[in-house]
Design an enzyme around this catalytic site. Sequence first.
Site, short mmCIF file in Angstrom:
data_model
loop_
_atom_site.label_atom_id
_atom_site.label_comp_id
_atom_site.label_asym_id
_atom_site.label_seq_id
_atom_site.Cartn_x
_atom_site.Cartn_y
_atom_site.Cartn_z
N GLU A 1 0.09 -1.31 5.64
CA GLU A 1 1.12 -0.86 6.56
C GLU A 1 0.88 0.57 7.01
O GLU A 1 1.11 0.92 8.17
CB GLU A 1 2.49 -0.96 5.88
CG GLU A 1 3.68 -0.71 6.80
CD GLU A 1 4.15 0.73 6.85
OE1 GLU A 1 5.06 1.03 7.63
OE2 GLU A 1 3.60 1.57 6.09
N ASP B 1 0.82 -1.21 0.00
CA ASP B 1 0.00 0.00 0.00
C ASP B 1 0.85 1.26 0.00
O ASP B 1 2.03 1.23 0.36
CB ASP B 1 -0.94 0.00 1.20
CG ASP B 1 -0.22 -0.06 2.54
OD1 ASP B 1 0.74 -0.84 2.65
OD2 ASP B 1 -0.61 0.68 3.47
#
Length: 487
Positions: free
Chosen positions: A146, A79
Amino acid sequence: MSQEILMLEPASIWKNFGLLNAVPRASKKEERVIVFIMDFGKSLGLETLRDDTGNVVIRKPASAGMENRKGIVLQSHLDMVHQKNNDTVFDFDNEGIKMFVDGDWVKAEGTTLGADNGLGVATIMAILESTTIAHPAIDALFTVDEETGMTGAFGLQGGMLHGEILLNLDTEDDNEIDIGCAGGIDVTAIKTYSSDPVLNGYVPLTITVKGLNGGHSGMEIHKGLGNANKIMNRILYDTYAKYGLRISEIKGGGLRNAIPRESVAKVMVPDTKVNLFKDELLVLINAIVLEYKTVDPGLQIQIEDSEHIPVTVLPVDIQENLIKAIYAAPNGVYRMSNDFDNLVETSNNIANIEVREGKIAVKCLTRSSVESAKYDLANALKSTFELMGAEVSFAGDYPGWNPNPNSEILSLLTRIYERQHDTQPKVVACHAGLECGILGRNYPKMDMISFGPTILGAHSPAERVSIASVQKFWKFILEILENIPNK
């Protein structure tokens, strides 16, 4: 994909970074990039697994002659932080990042670049697809989410990884080798209220704070960068009592891990005082801009007449309590480490403030490399916002990563760096959150290290990555792979 990106070296990294950046991959919206990375692994004929959380593991056997070396885990997160300038028209859900080359830097057009942690992902992809790189057995771990909770790392089960050494590729200074990081906790304050109607004789105005650099609320919190929410609150504090200012709406900041760059407040001021209000506010604005001229030279604070007349405003007591609570709430560096030189131990980022339609929401990210200090600051914030009558909750708690200065992999990386550059690397612990501490819960015997190319302005539209640094990083990791110790 931009041809100028494809012409950069090492070509395999930049090609994969371009392919990755064509895939939208906001935190908690990673389904398309998960499919992308799984298809990549399968196209190479490699064992490719997905766990229930969305993490992907691709296994590659050791190259010839490297079978007796310790297995490694190459790890990066899929991400990226989605941020854009207010004047940039861009659909993160459907468009790929638009990249360009500016001297030694690769940048994006008005948005975050995704080098954090896309360069790590692209590097692992380049290693997986190579037929010439010497390496031990590899578990390539691509985690999800994350940036907004590390839920991928939390969800990874023990036993899924086979490697004994983890190389995390999520550090943003190519002179540093990271052996520790801060933990974090989300602090959220919510207050509901019954709005007051707008009275006659008030003039609607819009106050805008913009042009701040913003940045990573861990890696750049020590720079003294302006926080748009704190600057806006300072303006409101200095004028609300004297001029009878009433707040209708506030919208400031965005993600918790980004220092807020912009804030907009819709306010009402009595028509009999509006000219004096503007005159005094201009004096305050000039003073604030002067204070930040070195670190945030692009700061702009604007007062504009508004065509839209608000229907409601905050009650006076709620407004006063909110302004005073934001003023009192700690923001920025709270304490420096006593154990590591120039390391921030504890900090807070007042990341997001929204006031509208009977609800106040204040969102913070509190970080610390010391667990007890993390909760101490979180409780200070909780107490501050409870004094204004808000309900305060904690969430997203994740641990720090305790440094191991006697690490075998640290010794190897240090030797290689010194041989390549004739100087010692900086061995550090960082104030950002890395997934190593969380992964270590289920893999306590795994030897972990973090490093990466130089990335500046992460989590902001100013994000950029050094081309020369990527070349340096690539040379470094190739020699590391070749010299992983025997089992």
